[in-house]
Scaffold this active site. Sequence first.
Site, PDB file in Angstrom:
ATOM      1  N   ASN A 208       0.855  -1.190   0.000  1.00 56.95           N
ATOM      2  CA  ASN A 208       0.000   0.000   0.000  1.00 56.95           C
ATOM      3  C   ASN A 208       0.892   1.242   0.000  1.00 56.95           C
ATOM      4  OD1 ASN A 208       0.614   0.744   2.850  1.00 56.95           O
ATOM      5  ND2 ASN A 208      -0.368  -1.242   3.214  1.00 56.95           N
ATOM      6  N   ASP A 274      -4.367  -6.524   5.241  1.00 58.38           N
ATOM      7  CA  ASP A 274      -5.331  -7.425   5.881  1.00 58.38           C
ATOM      8  C   ASP A 274      -5.245  -8.840   5.300  1.00 58.38           C
ATOM      9  OD1 ASP A 274      -6.437  -5.651   7.731  1.00 58.38           O
ATOM     10  OD2 ASP A 274      -7.586  -4.679   6.141  1.00 58.38           O
TER      11      ASP A 274
HETATM   12  O1  PMT Z   1       3.291   5.875   6.498  1.00 61.89           O
HETATM   13  P1  PMT Z   1       2.736   7.232   6.087  1.00 61.89           P
HETATM   14  O2  PMT Z   1       2.832   7.475   4.612  1.00 61.89           O
HETATM   15  O3  PMT Z   1       3.328   8.339   6.921  1.00 61.89           O
HETATM   16  O4  PMT Z   1       1.166   7.221   6.399  1.00 61.89           O
HETATM   17  C1  PMT Z   1       0.709   7.123   7.717  1.00 61.89           C
HETATM   18  C2  PMT Z   1      -0.522   6.187   7.852  1.00 61.89           C
HETATM   19  C3  PMT Z   1      -1.700   6.797   7.122  1.00 61.89           C
HETATM   20  C4  PMT Z   1      -0.192   4.808   7.291  1.00 61.89           C
HETATM   21  C5  PMT Z   1      -0.773   6.075   9.394  1.00 61.89           C
HETATM   22  O5  PMT Z   1      -1.058   7.345   9.904  1.00 61.89           O
HETATM   23  C6  PMT Z   1      -1.908   5.115   9.681  1.00 61.89           C
HETATM   24  O6  PMT Z   1      -3.100   5.436   9.633  1.00 61.89           O
HETATM   25  N1  PMT Z   1      -1.553   3.826  10.008  1.00 61.89           N
HETATM   26  C7  PMT Z   1      -2.507   2.735  10.192  1.00 61.89           C
HETATM   27  C8  PMT Z   1      -2.949   2.190   8.860  1.00 61.89           C
HETATM   28  C9  PMT Z   1      -3.901   1.018   9.017  1.00 61.89           C
HETATM   29  O7  PMT Z   1      -3.559  -0.079   8.718  1.00 61.89           O
HETATM   30  O8  PMT Z   1      -5.066   1.349   9.557  1.00 61.89           O
HETATM   31  P2  PMT Z   1      -6.313   0.298   9.811  1.00 61.89           P
HETATM   32  O9  PMT Z   1      -7.436   1.175  10.248  1.00 61.89           O
HETATM   33  O10 PMT Z   1      -6.499  -0.567   8.624  1.00 61.89           O
HETATM   34  O11 PMT Z   1      -5.811  -0.605  11.007  1.00 61.89           O
HETATM   35  C10 PMT Z   1      -6.054  -0.259  12.367  1.00 61.89           C
HETATM   36  C11 PMT Z   1      -4.876  -0.628  13.228  1.00 61.89           C
HETATM   37  O12 PMT Z   1      -4.710  -2.046  13.227  1.00 61.89           O
HETATM   38  C12 PMT Z   1      -3.561  -0.023  12.811  1.00 61.89           C
HETATM   39  O13 PMT Z   1      -2.858   0.365  13.973  1.00 61.89           O
HETATM   40  C13 PMT Z   1      -2.851  -1.173  12.098  1.00 61.89           C
HETATM   41  O14 PMT Z   1      -1.429  -1.069  12.263  1.00 61.89           O
HETATM   42  C14 PMT Z   1      -3.399  -2.386  12.842  1.00 61.89           C
HETATM   43  N2  PMT Z   1      -3.494  -3.618  12.045  1.00 61.89           N
HETATM   44  C15 PMT Z   1      -4.257  -3.658  10.903  1.00 61.89           C
HETATM   45  C16 PMT Z   1      -4.374  -4.844  10.214  1.00 61.89           C
HETATM   46  C17 PMT Z   1      -3.713  -5.991  10.689  1.00 61.89           C
HETATM   47  N3  PMT Z   1      -3.789  -7.139  10.051  1.00 61.89           N
HETATM   48  N4  PMT Z   1      -2.972  -5.915  11.806  1.00 61.89           N
HETATM   49  C18 PMT Z   1      -2.860  -4.761  12.494  1.00 61.89           C
HETATM   50  O15 PMT Z   1      -2.183  -4.697  13.515  1.00 61.89           O
END
Ligand code: PMT
Length: 406
Positions: A208, A274
């Site tokens: 991504n 994911d």
């Molecule tokens: O890296 P940059 O270009 O600076 O951009 C920053 C960012 C937008 C990536 C960052 O600010 C951000 O939002 N990171 C989280 C991205 C994400 O995966 O969000 P999510 O809403 O899909 O996941 C929620 C949380 O669960 C996150 O903390 C993620 O790390 C975690 N996760 C998600 C999926 C997974 N399989 N395992 C996880 O631990």
Amino acid sequence: MLSGKNILIGITGGIAAYKICELIRMYKRANANVRVVCTPNALNFVTKLTLQNLSQNEVGIEEFNTDNYKPEHISYADEADIMVIAPATANTIGKIANGICDNLLTSVACAFKKPMIICPAMNCGMWDNTFVQNNISKLSENGVYILEPDEGFLACGYNGKGRLCDLEKIFKQTEEILNKEQKLFGKKIVITAGGTIEQIDTVRYISNYSSGKMGIALADAAYNMGADVILISTVNTQKPYGVISVKSAIDMQQAVENEFDNTDCIIMAAAVADFRATEIADYKMKKTDNTETITIELVKNPDILQSLCKKKKQVLVSSAGNETLSKAPVIVGFCAESENLINNAKDKISKKGCDYLIANDISRKDIGFSSDYNEVSILKKDGTIKHLERASKQEIAYKIFEEIYG
Ligand code: PMT
């Protein structure tokens, strides 16, 4: 706030060097210990004797001092809490940004692992030069504080951006950094950064647009605030703190779990995929003349954040009433949403069970993925929400730690 602090001032060969005499006095009045290293050219603008008298310390100029058993650049770097290079010429900035060490000052800067402030001062044309700007960006991206020059009448007769910034600003920034530094001293903080890389075959992958900037800004801030930092990153970066390079979500999970036990805070800023390919081909997948479509089967990746929260719960339950209870890490997640940000974030914090969730809107081009800026809402598990207006990822990072640690 500066009392007893060891400040190392680096002076390079620019006309603003004379102003640094007053900066030394300001630090001395605040009871700081000041040492000075100069490039040989700096002494065209200010004398060694003046600097020596004001700092009440010998001034370092020669790199190879035969009277001292310890290499000079190492001892200067070891002893100081902060290094302030002012004025910094385009020449010295270029050398530091590129790891060149051809005098005492640049060698000290290269060996320096604590916070560094660089205050450029030069002709406005030089300041605008693309290569100088690239060097400035490189330093800033690697955690060096840059206090940009002011606009005004320059010693060379031009009007433009290039004057050394106010001494008061340098002084305040020094105080702010050294004060921040206290806050996370003794804490171990683990931060993930970047988008995970899920291989399909030997040459292709799913990923991504995460650049790692947000996670790296958090790691830099934690380090500058005195924490013992581990950055678990899919983006290659060299830092004065521990960096563990990973690729896939599975690698990242393993690396984070290895750090869980003795950690005070884990921040999941990484964009974890994911799903991953069910099978990774150990060759380059070939197309044939009659291949029009292919199907890649994906399987769900583990949710690292959720499993960390579960593990924390187990630790808390099994150690109830025990001292170790307070040792379970604070767990912070990020939440990337393109619509209904706050409502989706509220659902996510209760589903995942983390202590804080930092919500950002990834539909905006001026913040979030790959941008140098962010705007976030910090949700706490008690239901309260704090909004942080758009600011550089560095500033947002400091504010996040202020919110967590007060
Ligand atoms: O890296 P940059 O270009 O600076 O951009 C920053 C960012 C937008 C990536 C960052 O600010 C951000 O939002 N990171 C989280 C991205 C994400 O995966 O969000 P999510 O809403 O899909 O996941 C929620 C949380 O669960 C996150 O903390 C993620 O790390 C975690 N996760 C998600 C999926 C997974 N399989 N395992 C996880 O631990």
